[in-house]
Motif scaffolding. Structure first.
Motif, PDB file in Angstrom:
ATOM      1  N   GLY A 122      20.883 -12.219 -33.763  1.00 12.84           N
ATOM      2  CA  GLY A 122      21.943 -12.478 -34.731  1.00 12.84           C
ATOM      3  C   GLY A 122      23.088 -13.279 -34.126  1.00 12.84           C
ATOM      4  N   VAL A 123      23.520 -12.880 -32.934  1.00  9.48           N
ATOM      5  CA  VAL A 123      24.581 -13.631 -32.252  1.00  9.48           C
ATOM      6  C   VAL A 123      24.090 -15.046 -31.926  1.00  9.48           C
ATOM      7  CG1 VAL A 123      26.118 -13.708 -30.254  1.00  9.48           C
ATOM      8  CG2 VAL A 123      25.589 -11.504 -31.317  1.00  9.48           C
ATOM      9  N   ASN A 124      22.843 -15.145 -31.541  1.00 11.58           N
ATOM     10  CA  ASN A 124      22.264 -16.455 -31.193  1.00 11.58           C
ATOM     11  C   ASN A 124      22.271 -17.425 -32.380  1.00 11.58           C
ATOM     12  OD1 ASN A 124      20.953 -18.100 -29.161  1.00 11.58           O
ATOM     13  ND2 ASN A 124      19.088 -17.899 -30.370  1.00 11.58           N
ATOM     14  N   LEU A 125      22.203 -16.876 -33.600  1.00 12.68           N
ATOM     15  CA  LEU A 125      22.185 -17.710 -34.798  1.00 12.68           C
ATOM     16  C   LEU A 125      23.545 -18.346 -35.076  1.00 12.68           C
ATOM     17  CD1 LEU A 125      20.402 -18.642 -37.186  1.00 12.68           C
ATOM     18  CD2 LEU A 125      21.116 -16.556 -38.404  1.00 12.68           C
ATOM     19  N   LEU A 126      24.610 -17.802 -34.489  1.00 19.52           N
ATOM     20  CA  LEU A 126      25.961 -18.298 -34.771  1.00 19.52           C
ATOM     21  C   LEU A 126      26.143 -19.750 -34.360  1.00 19.52           C
ATOM     22  CD1 LEU A 126      28.127 -15.212 -33.716  1.00 19.52           C
ATOM     23  CD2 LEU A 126      27.164 -15.755 -35.967  1.00 19.52           C
ATOM     24  N   LYS A 127      25.440 -20.161 -33.322  1.00 17.16           N
ATOM     25  CA  LYS A 127      25.566 -21.544 -32.838  1.00 17.16           C
ATOM     26  C   LYS A 127      25.195 -22.556 -33.927  1.00 17.16           C
ATOM     27  CE  LYS A 127      22.827 -20.690 -29.417  1.00 17.16           C
ATOM     28  NZ  LYS A 127      21.948 -20.808 -28.235  1.00 17.16           N
ATOM     29  N   LYS A 128      24.249 -22.193 -34.768  1.00 12.78           N
ATOM     30  CA  LYS A 128      23.792 -23.079 -35.846  1.00 12.78           C
ATOM     31  C   LYS A 128      24.954 -23.486 -36.753  1.00 12.78           C
ATOM     32  CE  LYS A 128      20.667 -22.948 -39.878  1.00 12.78           C
ATOM     33  NZ  LYS A 128      19.650 -22.125 -40.578  1.00 12.78           N
ATOM     34  N   TYR A 129      25.945 -22.590 -36.854  1.00  8.03           N
ATOM     35  CA  TYR A 129      27.079 -22.823 -37.746  1.00  8.03           C
ATOM     36  C   TYR A 129      28.366 -23.124 -36.975  1.00  8.03           C
ATOM     37  CZ  TYR A 129      23.927 -20.846 -41.213  1.00  8.03           C
ATOM     38  OH  TYR A 129      22.845 -20.608 -42.038  1.00  8.03           O
ATOM     39  N   ASN A 130      28.246 -23.328 -35.671  1.00  2.18           N
ATOM     40  CA  ASN A 130      29.403 -23.614 -34.809  1.00  2.18           C
ATOM     41  C   ASN A 130      30.442 -22.498 -34.827  1.00  2.18           C
ATOM     42  OD1 ASN A 130      28.495 -26.201 -33.902  1.00  2.18           O
ATOM     43  ND2 ASN A 130      29.095 -27.049 -35.889  1.00  2.18           N
ATOM     44  N   TYR A 131      29.959 -21.256 -34.874  1.00  2.00           N
ATOM     45  CA  TYR A 131      30.852 -20.105 -34.864  1.00  2.00           C
ATOM     46  C   TYR A 131      31.050 -19.590 -33.435  1.00  2.00           C
ATOM     47  CZ  TYR A 131      30.789 -19.393 -39.963  1.00  2.00           C
ATOM     48  OH  TYR A 131      30.948 -19.521 -41.311  1.00  2.00           O
ATOM     49  N   ASP A 150      24.069 -13.355 -21.175  1.00  2.00           N
ATOM     50  CA  ASP A 150      23.144 -14.189 -20.406  1.00  2.00           C
ATOM     51  C   ASP A 150      21.905 -14.584 -21.205  1.00  2.00           C
ATOM     52  OD1 ASP A 150      24.782 -14.258 -18.221  1.00  2.00           O
ATOM     53  OD2 ASP A 150      23.699 -12.734 -17.068  1.00  2.00           O
ATOM     54  N   GLN A 151      21.623 -13.847 -22.276  1.00  2.00           N
ATOM     55  CA  GLN A 151      20.455 -14.154 -23.114  1.00  2.00           C
ATOM     56  C   GLN A 151      20.770 -15.138 -24.241  1.00  2.00           C
ATOM     57  OE1 GLN A 151      17.904 -10.702 -24.199  1.00  2.00           O
ATOM     58  NE2 GLN A 151      19.309  -9.483 -22.958  1.00  2.00           N
ATOM     59  N   ILE A 152      22.053 -15.555 -24.332  1.00  2.00           N
ATOM     60  CA  ILE A 152      22.456 -16.414 -25.451  1.00  2.00           C
ATOM     61  C   ILE A 152      23.170 -17.652 -24.887  1.00  2.00           C
ATOM     62  CG2 ILE A 152      23.543 -16.460 -27.723  1.00  2.00           C
ATOM     63  CD1 ILE A 152      23.695 -13.384 -27.558  1.00  2.00           C
ATOM     64  N   PRO A 153      22.407 -18.579 -24.314  1.00  2.00           N
ATOM     65  CA  PRO A 153      23.018 -19.764 -23.704  1.00  2.00           C
ATOM     66  C   PRO A 153      23.735 -20.641 -24.730  1.00  2.00           C
ATOM     67  CG  PRO A 153      20.635 -20.008 -23.838  1.00  2.00           C
ATOM     68  CD  PRO A 153      20.940 -18.588 -24.204  1.00  2.00           C
ATOM     69  N   ASP A 154      24.825 -21.221 -24.289  1.00  2.00           N
ATOM     70  CA  ASP A 154      25.589 -22.208 -25.070  1.00  2.00           C
ATOM     71  C   ASP A 154      26.367 -21.625 -26.242  1.00  2.00           C
ATOM     72  OD1 ASP A 154      24.555 -24.216 -23.391  1.00  2.00           O
ATOM     73  OD2 ASP A 154      22.771 -24.410 -24.652  1.00  2.00           O
ATOM     74  N   GLN A 155      26.371 -20.315 -26.411  1.00  5.91           N
ATOM     75  CA  GLN A 155      27.198 -19.705 -27.452  1.00  5.91           C
ATOM     76  C   GLN A 155      28.623 -19.531 -26.918  1.00  5.91           C
ATOM     77  OE1 GLN A 155      27.074 -18.814 -30.683  1.00  5.91           O
ATOM     78  NE2 GLN A 155      29.148 -18.035 -30.494  1.00  5.91           N
ATOM     79  N   PRO A 156      29.645 -20.008 -27.628  1.00  2.86           N
ATOM     80  CA  PRO A 156      31.018 -19.782 -27.193  1.00  2.86           C
ATOM     81  C   PRO A 156      31.441 -18.317 -27.396  1.00  2.86           C
ATOM     82  CG  PRO A 156      30.863 -21.665 -28.691  1.00  2.86           C
ATOM     83  CD  PRO A 156      29.582 -20.909 -28.798  1.00  2.86           C
ATOM     84  N   PHE A 157      31.809 -17.672 -26.302  1.00  2.88           N
ATOM     85  CA  PHE A 157      32.266 -16.277 -26.323  1.00  2.88           C
ATOM     86  C   PHE A 157      33.705 -16.203 -25.841  1.00  2.88           C
ATOM     87  CE2 PHE A 157      27.655 -15.627 -25.591  1.00  2.88           C
ATOM     88  CZ  PHE A 157      27.365 -14.659 -26.530  1.00  2.88           C
ATOM     89  N   VAL A 158      34.416 -15.186 -26.319  1.00  2.00           N
ATOM     90  CA  VAL A 158      35.706 -14.849 -25.715  1.00  2.00           C
ATOM     91  C   VAL A 158      35.778 -13.334 -25.577  1.00  2.00           C
ATOM     92  CG1 VAL A 158      36.969 -14.818 -27.934  1.00  2.00           C
ATOM     93  CG2 VAL A 158      38.208 -15.163 -25.770  1.00  2.00           C
ATOM     94  N   LEU A 159      36.204 -12.890 -24.401  1.00  2.00           N
ATOM     95  CA  LEU A 159      36.330 -11.462 -24.107  1.00  2.00           C
ATOM     96  C   LEU A 159      37.693 -10.982 -24.572  1.00  2.00           C
ATOM     97  CD1 LEU A 159      35.118  -8.935 -22.656  1.00  2.00           C
ATOM     98  CD2 LEU A 159      36.318  -9.726 -20.591  1.00  2.00           C
ATOM     99  N   ASP A 160      37.701 -10.048 -25.518  1.00  2.00           N
ATOM    100  CA  ASP A 160      38.958  -9.498 -26.021  1.00  2.00           C
ATOM    101  C   ASP A 160      39.566  -8.523 -25.022  1.00  2.00           C
ATOM    102  OD1 ASP A 160      38.446 -10.924 -28.316  1.00  2.00           O
ATOM    103  OD2 ASP A 160      37.936  -9.168 -29.543  1.00  2.00           O
ATOM    104  N   HIS A 161      40.871  -8.567 -24.908  1.00  2.00           N
ATOM    105  CA  HIS A 161      41.644  -7.561 -24.179  1.00  2.00           C
ATOM    106  C   HIS A 161      41.192  -7.385 -22.728  1.00  2.00           C
ATOM    107  CE1 HIS A 161      42.680  -7.113 -28.263  1.00  2.00           C
ATOM    108  NE2 HIS A 161      41.868  -6.144 -28.583  1.00  2.00           N
ATOM    109  N   CYS A 162      40.725  -8.487 -22.146  1.00  2.00           N
ATOM    110  CA  CYS A 162      40.305  -8.490 -20.725  1.00  2.00           C
ATOM    111  C   CYS A 162      39.184  -7.495 -20.435  1.00  2.00           C
ATOM    112  CB  CYS A 162      41.491  -8.200 -19.795  1.00  2.00           C
ATOM    113  SG  CYS A 162      42.887  -9.316 -19.983  1.00  2.00           S
ATOM    114  N   GLY A 163      38.440  -7.100 -21.459  1.00  2.00           N
ATOM    115  CA  GLY A 163      37.382  -6.115 -21.244  1.00  2.00           C
ATOM    116  C   GLY A 163      37.927  -4.713 -21.028  1.00  2.00           C
ATOM    117  N   LYS A 164      39.143  -4.468 -21.476  1.00  2.00           N
ATOM    118  CA  LYS A 164      39.769  -3.139 -21.466  1.00  2.00           C
ATOM    119  C   LYS A 164      39.639  -2.399 -20.124  1.00  2.00           C
ATOM    120  CE  LYS A 164      40.230  -2.209 -26.340  1.00  2.00           C
ATOM    121  NZ  LYS A 164      40.269  -1.149 -27.353  1.00  2.00           N
ATOM    122  N   PRO A 165      40.254  -2.932 -19.074  1.00  2.00           N
ATOM    123  CA  PRO A 165      40.260  -2.218 -17.796  1.00  2.00           C
ATOM    124  C   PRO A 165      41.058  -0.918 -17.901  1.00  2.00           C
ATOM    125  CG  PRO A 165      41.835  -4.019 -17.764  1.00  2.00           C
ATOM    126  CD  PRO A 165      41.054  -4.171 -19.041  1.00  2.00           C
TER     127      PRO A 165
END
Length: 273
Positions: A122-131, A150-165
């Motif tokens: 599902g996350v991998n499909l987001l690239k099709k729509y430039n999400y 690592d299983q979803i190459p070329d998908q733009p991700f952003v980590l919220d809240h620094c990964g909550k340390p």
């Protein structure tokens, strides 16, 4: 300047049951109008509205707010990434250009969900729509997040809240190691946001927060970090200005062009606003 992480809601004690009795400061309605004065004072020109409720109704709620309030430059919504009709739903939502990406509250899920093949597809499909995709997790979930990303190459991700340390205990060694690994993926950015509520709400120190900032900026660099507030949740600890001033103080060590990346350009490029 862009605030990449704010929430809006008309408080509902049943739907919003995560806002418990210890959070009286945010057990009420929050709208864009509540932000206008502080944004004007700090010269913040817009924000990204991020889903707080996991429903497609939330997307329509945020879209309505965006139509009425110019400060909302983009929306991170929610869609069922496990749905067999996901492609159809993304086609529908692609008609609303203010929606820039999606988020699922992974901090409430276990490893089986995060590494579910259907979810990853599902996350991998987001690239099709430039999400884009916002990663919301606790520090002890980062190893699974790394495996997922690592299983979803070329998908733009952003980590919220620094990964909550774990700001409160300062037990951040394993978190720091995982941040280093995650940041080695060039498709992942990080929001400096949300750390006040991972600290002792009333008794945190600047050093505790800056220790976490050190790790984030060492591994992501100013080229892949963006400013966010996590308003209004951060009000459990301090007023908006206190968090902004803290991040601004830390980033004074960078060149002006790097600060512009952190507070403006990284957000506009990532979310396309």
């Amino acid at each position: 300047m862009i605030d990449t992480h704010v929430h809006f809601w008309n408080f509902d004690p049943v739907r919003d049951n995560w806002i418990n009795e210890d959070m009286m400061a945010i057990r009420k309605d929050f709208s864009p109008k509540n932000l206008l004065r502080v944004y004007n004072d700090l010269q913040i020109t817009g924000c990204i509205a991020v889903q707080a409720n996991q429903s497609e109704e939330e997307n329509h709620f945020l879209l309505t707010l965006a139509e009425q309030n110019e400060i909302i430059k983009g929306i991170v919504g929610w869609v069922d990434l496990l749905s067999p009709n996901l492609d159809e739903r993304l086609t529908y939502w692609s008609n609303f250009k203010t929606i820039k990406g999606w988020r699922h509250i992974l901090q409430a899920e276990n490893a089986d969900f995060i590494l579910n093949k259907k979810f990853i597809a599902g996350v991998n499909l987001l690239k099709k729509y430039n999400y884009t995709y916002d990663l919301l997790c606790y520090h002890n979930q980062l190893t699974d997040i790394i495996k997922m990303v690592d299983q979803i190459p070329d998908q733009p991700f952003v980590l919220d809240h620094c990964g909550k340390p774990d700001v409160k205990s300062q037990d951040i060694k394993s978190w720091s190691e995982n941040i280093k690994t995650l940041a080695s993926n060039p498709n992942v950015l990080c929001k400096v946001s949300g750390l006040l509520t991972e600290a002792d709400w009333k008794n945190w120190t600047e050093k505790e927060l800056f220790n976490c900032f050190d790790t984030i900026f060492e591994h992501f660099g100013p080229e892949r970090v963006m400013y966010g507030s996590d308003w209004p949740v951060m009000l459990l600890s301090r007023p908006y200005q206190d968090w902004f001033n803290l991040v601004y103080k830390y980033t004074e060590r960078f060149f002006a062009a790097e600060r512009k990346l952190i507070f403006t350009d990284n957000a506009t490029n990532f979310y396309g606003v």
